[in-house]
Design an enzyme around this catalytic site. Structure first.
Site, PDB file in Angstrom:
ATOM      1  N   LYS A  76       0.861  -1.187   0.000  1.00 48.09           N
ATOM      2  CA  LYS A  76       0.000   0.000   0.000  1.00 48.09           C
ATOM      3  C   LYS A  76       0.897   1.236   0.000  1.00 48.09           C
ATOM      4  O   LYS A  76       1.520   1.567   1.007  1.00 48.09           O
ATOM      5  CB  LYS A  76      -0.914  -0.004   1.232  1.00 48.09           C
ATOM      6  CG  LYS A  76      -1.954   1.114   1.230  1.00 48.09           C
ATOM      7  CD  LYS A  76      -2.914   0.950   2.403  1.00 48.09           C
ATOM      8  CE  LYS A  76      -4.055   1.972   2.327  1.00 48.09           C
ATOM      9  NZ  LYS A  76      -3.591   3.365   2.453  1.00 48.09           N
ATOM     10  N   GLU A 136      -1.546   5.887  -7.199  1.00 48.59           N
ATOM     11  CA  GLU A 136      -1.075   6.667  -6.059  1.00 48.59           C
ATOM     12  C   GLU A 136       0.145   7.466  -6.488  1.00 48.59           C
ATOM     13  O   GLU A 136       1.187   6.898  -6.852  1.00 48.59           O
ATOM     14  CB  GLU A 136      -0.712   5.722  -4.905  1.00 48.59           C
ATOM     15  CG  GLU A 136      -0.676   6.370  -3.554  1.00 48.59           C
ATOM     16  CD  GLU A 136      -2.048   6.529  -2.907  1.00 48.59           C
ATOM     17  OE1 GLU A 136      -2.118   7.070  -1.792  1.00 48.59           O
ATOM     18  OE2 GLU A 136      -3.056   6.114  -3.524  1.00 48.59           O
ATOM     19  N   LYS A 191      -7.012  -8.055  -1.236  1.00 49.74           N
ATOM     20  CA  LYS A 191      -8.197  -7.853  -2.072  1.00 49.74           C
ATOM     21  C   LYS A 191      -8.682  -9.196  -2.613  1.00 49.74           C
ATOM     22  O   LYS A 191      -7.860 -10.040  -3.013  1.00 49.74           O
ATOM     23  CB  LYS A 191      -7.876  -6.946  -3.273  1.00 49.74           C
ATOM     24  CG  LYS A 191      -7.390  -5.551  -2.917  1.00 49.74           C
ATOM     25  CD  LYS A 191      -6.982  -4.798  -4.177  1.00 49.74           C
ATOM     26  CE  LYS A 191      -6.451  -3.404  -3.846  1.00 49.74           C
ATOM     27  NZ  LYS A 191      -5.957  -2.708  -5.048  1.00 49.74           N
ATOM     28  N   CYS A 194      22.457  34.190  21.453  1.00 41.60           N
ATOM     29  CA  CYS A 194      22.531  33.524  20.153  1.00 41.60           C
ATOM     30  C   CYS A 194      23.839  32.742  20.031  1.00 41.60           C
ATOM     31  O   CYS A 194      24.923  33.313  20.273  1.00 41.60           O
ATOM     32  CB  CYS A 194      22.437  34.565  19.039  1.00 41.60           C
ATOM     33  SG  CYS A 194      22.747  33.893  17.386  1.00 41.60           S
ATOM     34  N   CYS A 205      26.088  34.703  17.185  1.00 39.26           N
ATOM     35  CA  CYS A 205      26.650  36.052  17.334  1.00 39.26           C
ATOM     36  C   CYS A 205      26.756  36.529  18.785  1.00 39.26           C
ATOM     37  O   CYS A 205      27.371  37.564  19.053  1.00 39.26           O
ATOM     38  CB  CYS A 205      25.817  37.058  16.534  1.00 39.26           C
ATOM     39  SG  CYS A 205      24.153  37.297  17.202  1.00 39.26           S
ATOM     40  N   CYS A 235      16.854  35.324  17.688  1.00 37.41           N
ATOM     41  CA  CYS A 235      17.932  36.314  17.703  1.00 37.41           C
ATOM     42  C   CYS A 235      17.496  37.471  16.817  1.00 37.41           C
ATOM     43  O   CYS A 235      17.138  37.255  15.651  1.00 37.41           O
ATOM     44  CB  CYS A 235      19.236  35.705  17.183  1.00 37.41           C
ATOM     45  SG  CYS A 235      20.539  36.932  16.888  1.00 37.41           S
ATOM     46  N   CYS A 260      23.720  39.191  12.556  1.00 36.32           N
ATOM     47  CA  CYS A 260      24.042  37.827  12.967  1.00 36.32           C
ATOM     48  C   CYS A 260      24.562  37.025  11.759  1.00 36.32           C
ATOM     49  O   CYS A 260      23.887  36.944  10.729  1.00 36.32           O
ATOM     50  CB  CYS A 260      22.794  37.156  13.533  1.00 36.32           C
ATOM     51  SG  CYS A 260      23.012  35.398  13.918  1.00 36.32           S
TER      52      CYS A 260
END
Length: 412
Positions: free
Chosen positions: A65, A121, A237, A353, A356, A371, A376
């Protein structure tokens, strides 16, 4: 130069035309039914008992499937004339322009019947998914969570060129209607579709009792980690169409088929560290780094932790024994803590951060830390990557590697 040589099915006519403002509705002549789910082998045995109680001595077809987006393809005199989504099973959407960009789908069938409607599918192979996800992350876009969502989002693009760039594929697994050809069994129909050049379900076997069906489902499950596409189960099936007609359907499901869903694989491992990355908009994203574990076919050692609230929800501490799985058998995720490390302290997100050193803040109504330093370096790198990307300025030659060098050498 020679316009008279252009044919309707030429690749030049199907590379993606103008963007569509909306998809028109399509009413399916044959309902595109969903399947009843089973989560245990005993439920499959109960299904078999119901089939036999209906007076049917069944022969079953067991097949993988595929986890994607269900579509209908209509061919008249061998020419592909329409592709539509399943929708609610009765009414879907016309996505013909986008369907035409999927390379696996033939535009013309040799020796085809007068009319043929098939169901398939549409899926995104893992290789295409990871490439798309990496690009989305570099551009600081929210990446698709799994290949199924990626396939659905890609097929319903307003611009067919975007659909064509996403590397979608298809497996056809059912004949909805046919005129000009007699078919009596499901296996015969799959063989016939294959002979026409349509890509059919990659594995289908005829079995004569439910125990053999269960063995085949186990075999499919053992091999699914080796595949380049998502499977969310296996389907049983009834093979003969006359027996299917005898059994009919409920309001929701056909009585002649059932889908077995495989349970997700969960492994325990030890959390060793949490890395924090800074995105283009300054959002801090934590990532768990843990002892490598083998999950759904690959070795994983990292998983996103999303944000500070997610970490607090589990009370994560370095050294904890954590539970990891792959969401949709693809994306590693932490789903719980088995036990906390002795004397461990809950992990705290950084207050500055990591790129930075500027203070990080919670903006109003946001779960994420951010930040806000405009200089940065991490944000500068992501901004350049985004600016040069295909969806923005599309600057050839200015990829991730070059952008990284420019920032590291303080040239930007």
């Amino acid at each position: 130069e020679y316009p008279e040589l252009v044919t309707a099915n030429s690749p030049t006519q199907h590379v993606g035309g103008t963007a569509s403002s909306k998809f028109t509705k399509v009413t399916h002549a044959v309902k595109m039914e969903s399947l009843q789910d089973a989560f245990s082998f005993d439920e499959l045995r109960e299904f078999d008992a119901r089939v036999r109680d209906a007076g049917v001595k069944p022969e079953y077809v067991v097949e993988a499937k595929i986890d994607g987006l269900s579509v209908s393809l209509e061919y008249r005199m061998g020419q592909l004339v329409r592709g539509s989504t399943r929708g609610d099973g009765v009414v879907g959407e016309d996505v013909t322009e986008n369907i035409l960009t999927i390379r696996d789908i033939p535009h013309e069938l040799p020796d085809a019947p007068d009319f043929l409607e098939v169901r398939g599918e549409v899926y995104m192979p893992h290789s295409a998914f990871f490439k798309l996800k990496e690009q989305q992350e570099l551009e600081d876009k929210t990446p698709f969570k799994n290949p199924r969502n990626a396939a659905a989002g890609s097929l319903r693009q307003k611009d067919a060129k975007i659909t064509g760039s996403r590397g979608l594929s298809i497996f056809v697994f059912n004949v909805q209607q046919v005129r000009g050809k007699e078919l009596t069994t499901h296996a015969e129909s799959l063989d016939y579709l294959k002979s026409l050049g349509l890509p059919v379900s990659p594995r289908y076997h005829i079995v004569h009792d439910i125990e053999d069906a269960i063995k085949e489902i186990e075999q499919i499950g053992q091999n699914r980690s080796k595949l380049d596409f998502d499977m969310d189960g296996a389907v049983i099936k009834v093979n003969h169409f006359a027996q299917r007609d005898l059994m009919g359907s409920t309001n929701k499901f056909p009585r002649w088929a059932i889908a077995f869903k495989y349970p997700p694989e969960v492994k325990e491992t030890t959390l060793r560290s949490i890395e924090v990355a800074v995105g283009r908009t300054g959002v801090l994203t934590p990532t768990a780094c843990f002892d490598p574990v083998f999950l759904a076919g690959t070795t994983v050692a990292r998983a996103t932790l999303h944000n500070e609230d997610f970490i607090r929800q589990f009370g994560l501490c370095i050294g904890d024994t954590i539970q990891v799985r792959k969401a949709g058998d693809i994306i590693p995720e932490v789903i719980g803590v088995t036990r906390h490390a002795e004397d461990a302290q809950p992990y705290e997100m950084p207050t500055v951060c990591p790129s930075c050193g500027a203070p990080v803040v919670h903006l109003e109504d946001e779960a994420a830390l951010r930040c806000v330093n405009p200089e940065c370096p991490a944000q500068a790198l992501r901004n350049i990557i985004h600016f040069a990307s295909r969806d923005a300025m599309d600057i050839e030659g200015l990829g991730t590697a070059v952008a990284t060098q420019l920032v590291e050498k303080d040239m930007v």
